[in-house]
Design an enzyme around this catalytic site. Structure first.
Site, PDB file in Angstrom:
ATOM      1  CE  LYS A  28      51.374  38.331  32.392  1.00 27.81           C
ATOM      2  NZ  LYS A  28      51.098  37.148  33.235  1.00 27.81           N
TER       3      LYS A  28
ATOM      4  NE  ARG B  54      46.862  36.012  40.691  1.00 31.73           N
ATOM      5  CZ  ARG B  54      48.052  36.036  41.299  1.00 31.73           C
ATOM      6  NH1 ARG B  54      48.172  35.613  42.549  1.00 31.73           N
ATOM      7  NH2 ARG B  54      49.108  36.472  40.664  1.00 31.73           N
TER       8      ARG B  54
ATOM      9  NE  ARG C  83      54.332  37.645  41.966  1.00 33.13           N
ATOM     10  CZ  ARG C  83      53.696  37.776  40.785  1.00 33.13           C
ATOM     11  NH1 ARG C  83      54.392  37.966  39.677  1.00 33.13           N
ATOM     12  NH2 ARG C  83      52.396  37.709  40.710  1.00 33.13           N
TER      13      ARG C  83
ATOM     14  NE  ARG D 228      50.541  40.749  42.918  1.00 30.58           N
ATOM     15  CZ  ARG D 228      50.526  40.446  41.638  1.00 30.58           C
ATOM     16  NH1 ARG D 228      51.548  40.795  40.871  1.00 30.58           N
ATOM     17  NH2 ARG D 228      49.498  39.810  41.111  1.00 30.58           N
TER      18      ARG D 228
ATOM     19  NE  ARG E  88      44.745  39.116  34.022  1.00 28.57           N
ATOM     20  CZ  ARG E  88      45.992  39.383  34.437  1.00 28.57           C
ATOM     21  NH1 ARG E  88      46.726  40.276  33.817  1.00 28.57           N
ATOM     22  NH2 ARG E  88      46.475  38.749  35.462  1.00 28.57           N
TER      23      ARG E  88
HETATM   24  P1  ADP Z   1      49.395  38.139  37.546  1.00 31.15           P
HETATM   25  O1  ADP Z   1      49.663  38.076  36.069  1.00 31.15           O
HETATM   26  O2  ADP Z   1      50.502  37.525  38.359  1.00 31.15           O
HETATM   27  O3  ADP Z   1      48.032  37.640  37.939  1.00 31.15           O
HETATM   28  P2  ADP Z   1      48.855  40.989  37.411  1.00 31.15           P
HETATM   29  O4  ADP Z   1      49.564  42.044  38.173  1.00 31.15           O
HETATM   30  O5  ADP Z   1      48.963  40.999  35.929  1.00 31.15           O
HETATM   31  O6  ADP Z   1      49.427  39.636  38.024  1.00 31.15           O
HETATM   32  O7  ADP Z   1      47.310  41.010  37.775  1.00 31.15           O
HETATM   33  C1  ADP Z   1      46.841  41.015  39.111  1.00 31.15           C
HETATM   34  C2  ADP Z   1      45.311  41.157  39.140  1.00 31.15           C
HETATM   35  O8  ADP Z   1      44.941  42.423  38.548  1.00 31.15           O
HETATM   36  C3  ADP Z   1      44.515  40.130  38.326  1.00 31.15           C
HETATM   37  O9  ADP Z   1      44.260  38.950  39.067  1.00 31.15           O
HETATM   38  C4  ADP Z   1      43.218  40.915  38.024  1.00 31.15           C
HETATM   39  O10 ADP Z   1      42.369  40.955  39.145  1.00 31.15           O
HETATM   40  C5  ADP Z   1      43.723  42.327  37.804  1.00 31.15           C
HETATM   41  N1  ADP Z   1      44.025  42.608  36.375  1.00 31.15           N
HETATM   42  C6  ADP Z   1      45.246  42.879  35.856  1.00 31.15           C
HETATM   43  N2  ADP Z   1      45.168  43.090  34.522  1.00 31.15           N
HETATM   44  C7  ADP Z   1      43.849  42.950  34.194  1.00 31.15           C
HETATM   45  C8  ADP Z   1      43.128  43.033  32.974  1.00 31.15           C
HETATM   46  N3  ADP Z   1      43.726  43.304  31.803  1.00 31.15           N
HETATM   47  N4  ADP Z   1      41.783  42.813  33.009  1.00 31.15           N
HETATM   48  C9  ADP Z   1      41.154  42.545  34.159  1.00 31.15           C
HETATM   49  N5  ADP Z   1      41.785  42.445  35.347  1.00 31.15           N
HETATM   50  C10 ADP Z   1      43.115  42.649  35.379  1.00 31.15           C
END
Ligand code: ADP
Length: 191
Positions: A14, A146, A128, A134, A89
């Site tokens: 994404k 996740r 990554r 991270r 999400r």
């Molecule tokens: P990835 O898609 O690789 O998991 P992101 O950067 O999108 O990476 O998200 C990292 C973390 O941030 C998630 O595991 C969650 O804890 C939090 N997070 C991100 N977006 C949301 C969301 N819309 N709602 C709840 N938690 C979120």
């Protein structure tokens, strides 16, 4: 406006594809993950609240991310459009987003869902983790959690948009440019 939800599991690409899409369509990019990591780095109250959830690969509470996104939308009402990346999400977030946009007389043009198989996701995220800094990309248990949380809490969001005829599944494996072209073809069928 062209308002896109870029959807897919962790590691589906994404972030990579968002970068290319914002250049082509001149959209404003909202990644809730990036915003949350920014809050953590800034040491804000919101960052402190989010950190423990993110470290475990759990979702941050809906109320936190919904408020965050509403504020960002209000700061960018003159944009040509938005890309929502990593948001919504949960179905509750999707409902809140619809309501919030409607109150501002805007709406989602379409959802693009990057489809990538489980083992490829784990491979990409571990890779990554070697350079992203991270913590949630370094630990295989956190990665698996996740993906599990995605399948349980996030996957139903696809159905939410499918019911509105806004869902577009995109094969998320292959060359980056090849995947980008698939996204562009789908976007060009939208209003
Ligand atoms: P990835 O898609 O690789 O998991 P992101 O950067 O999108 O990476 O998200 C990292 C973390 O941030 C998630 O595991 C969650 O804890 C939090 N997070 C991100 N977006 C949301 C969301 N819309 N709602 C709840 N938690 C979120």
């Amino acid at each position: 406006m062209l308002n896109l939800v870029l959807f897919g599991p962790p590691g589906s690409g994404k972030g990579t594809q968002s970068e290319k899409l914002i250049t082509k369509y001149q959209l404003v990019h909202f990644s809730t993950g990036d915003i949350l990591r920014g809050e953590i780095n800034a040491g804000s109250q919101l960052g402190k609240e989010a950190k423990s959830f993110m470290e475990k690969g759990e979702l941050v509470p809906d109320s936190v991310v919904i408020g965050m996104i509403a504020q960002k939308v209000d700061q960018n009402l003159n944009a040509k459009g938005f890309i929502f990346d990593g948001f919504p999400r949960t179905v509750a977030q999707a409902e809140a987003l619809d309501k919030m946009l409607k109150e501002r007389s805007i709406g989602i043009s379409g959802m693009l869902s990057l489809e990538v198989a489980h083992d490829e996701l784990v491979k990409r995220l571990l890779n990554r983790g070697l350079s992203s800094g991270r913590a949630d990309d370094k630990d295989e248990n956190v990665i698996e959690n996740r993906i599990k949380v995605y399948n349980k809490e996030t996957a139903p969001v696809a159905d939410f948009y499918n019911k509105q005829n806004k869902f577009h599944g995109i094969k998320g494996v292959g060359e980056i440019d090849e995947i980008f072209n698939r996204l562009v073809s789908a976007i060009d069928t939208l209003a």
